[in-house]
Design a protein around this motif. Structure first.
Motif, PDB file in Angstrom:
ATOM      1  N   ASN A 122      51.405  57.628  32.950  1.00 19.53           N
ATOM      2  CA  ASN A 122      50.906  58.190  31.683  1.00 19.53           C
ATOM      3  C   ASN A 122      49.534  58.845  31.838  1.00 19.53           C
ATOM      4  N   LYS A 123      49.426  59.719  32.810  1.00 16.02           N
ATOM      5  CA  LYS A 123      48.176  60.456  33.073  1.00 16.02           C
ATOM      6  C   LYS A 123      46.985  59.542  33.323  1.00 16.02           C
ATOM      7  N   SER A 124      47.253  58.436  33.979  1.00 15.91           N
ATOM      8  CA  SER A 124      46.205  57.485  34.320  1.00 15.91           C
ATOM      9  C   SER A 124      46.375  57.046  35.773  1.00 15.91           C
ATOM     10  N   VAL A 125      45.278  57.026  36.509  1.00 20.07           N
ATOM     11  CA  VAL A 125      45.312  56.588  37.911  1.00 20.07           C
ATOM     12  C   VAL A 125      45.351  55.063  37.925  1.00 20.07           C
ATOM     13  N   LYS A 126      46.361  54.502  38.560  1.00 12.43           N
ATOM     14  CA  LYS A 126      46.504  53.050  38.641  1.00 12.43           C
ATOM     15  C   LYS A 126      45.624  52.509  39.772  1.00 12.43           C
ATOM     16  N   ASP A 127      45.382  51.205  39.724  1.00 13.80           N
ATOM     17  CA  ASP A 127      44.618  50.560  40.785  1.00 13.80           C
ATOM     18  C   ASP A 127      45.422  50.580  42.083  1.00 13.80           C
ATOM     19  N   PRO A 128      44.738  50.666  43.220  1.00 12.05           N
ATOM     20  CA  PRO A 128      45.435  50.706  44.506  1.00 12.05           C
ATOM     21  C   PRO A 128      46.210  49.420  44.785  1.00 12.05           C
ATOM     22  N   VAL A 129      47.367  49.597  45.413  1.00 12.37           N
ATOM     23  CA  VAL A 129      48.171  48.474  45.895  1.00 12.37           C
ATOM     24  C   VAL A 129      48.126  48.569  47.414  1.00 12.37           C
ATOM     25  N   CYS A 130      47.581  47.539  48.063  1.00 10.24           N
ATOM     26  CA  CYS A 130      47.294  47.628  49.498  1.00 10.24           C
ATOM     27  C   CYS A 130      47.995  46.538  50.302  1.00 10.24           C
ATOM     28  N   GLN A 131      48.201  46.844  51.570  1.00 10.55           N
ATOM     29  CA  GLN A 131      48.747  45.898  52.537  1.00 10.55           C
ATOM     30  C   GLN A 131      47.745  45.711  53.657  1.00 10.55           C
ATOM     31  N   PHE A 132      47.415  44.460  53.953  1.00 14.09           N
ATOM     32  CA  PHE A 132      46.534  44.113  55.060  1.00 14.09           C
ATOM     33  C   PHE A 132      47.242  44.418  56.364  1.00 14.09           C
ATOM     34  N   ARG A 133      46.503  44.934  57.344  1.00 10.44           N
ATOM     35  CA  ARG A 133      47.060  45.196  58.678  1.00 10.44           C
ATOM     36  C   ARG A 133      45.961  44.954  59.703  1.00 10.44           C
ATOM     37  N   ASP A 134      46.283  44.158  60.732  1.00  8.79           N
ATOM     38  CA  ASP A 134      45.341  43.940  61.838  1.00  8.79           C
ATOM     39  C   ASP A 134      45.164  45.230  62.617  1.00  8.79           C
ATOM     40  N   MET A 135      44.017  45.326  63.285  1.00  4.13           N
ATOM     41  CA  MET A 135      43.786  46.464  64.161  1.00  4.13           C
ATOM     42  C   MET A 135      44.649  46.290  65.407  1.00  4.13           C
ATOM     43  N   ASP A 136      45.303  47.375  65.812  1.00  7.83           N
ATOM     44  CA  ASP A 136      46.181  47.320  66.992  1.00  7.83           C
ATOM     45  C   ASP A 136      45.422  47.542  68.262  1.00  7.83           C
TER      46      ASP A 136
END
Length: 136
Positions: A122-136
């Motif tokens: 609805n023309k609104s930026v939602k909060d980010p949904v993130c996934q944790f990832r270790d450094m390779d």
């Protein structure tokens, strides 16, 4: 303390004060270092990234309604919250990409990554949904 040492100390402190004022002026005139335009749900959106040493947050701007959201707080899948302004020593934003339904970006937090998706509703930026990832 002799007069030469005192004079040298005053000169150094004066120069430091001048350079501090100069860097504060730069913060006020902060220009984006990366601008990417894309589409999300048929909305024109602009991604803005600044020098992260000065402004660690990113901004998504909805062009048609001239509305923007500054994104500074990111939450991983376990509910751990990272505020890039206070919780990390530094951040870099890698691989920013617009797809049809989401904007994706990877946060390099120098000890781990957060792969994040940001959507519009609805023309609104939602909060980010993130996934944790270790450094390779």
């Amino acid at each position: 303390m002799n007069s030469k040492t005192l004079a040298l100390s005053l000169a150094i402190f004066s120069c430091l004060a001048c350079s501090q004022e100069s860097s504060l002026e730069k913060i006020g005139n902060n220009q984006p270092i990366q601008v990417i335009k894309g589409q999300l749900n048929n909305e024109a959106v602009t991604y803005l990234r600044y020098n992260t040493e000065v402004q660690p947050c990113i901004t998504l701007k909805l062009d048609s309604v001239d509305k923007q959201k500054q994104l500074c707080i990111f939450t991983d899948q376990q509910g751990n919250i990272v505020d890039v302004r206070a919780d990390v020593a530094g951040v870099d934003y890698l691989s920013p990409v617009f797809s049809e339904s989401a904007f994706t970006v990877t946060l390099d937090l120098f000890s781990y990554y957060l792969d994040c998706q940001i959507t519009l509703t609805n023309k609104s930026v939602k909060d980010p949904v993130c996934q944790f990832r270790d450094m390779d």
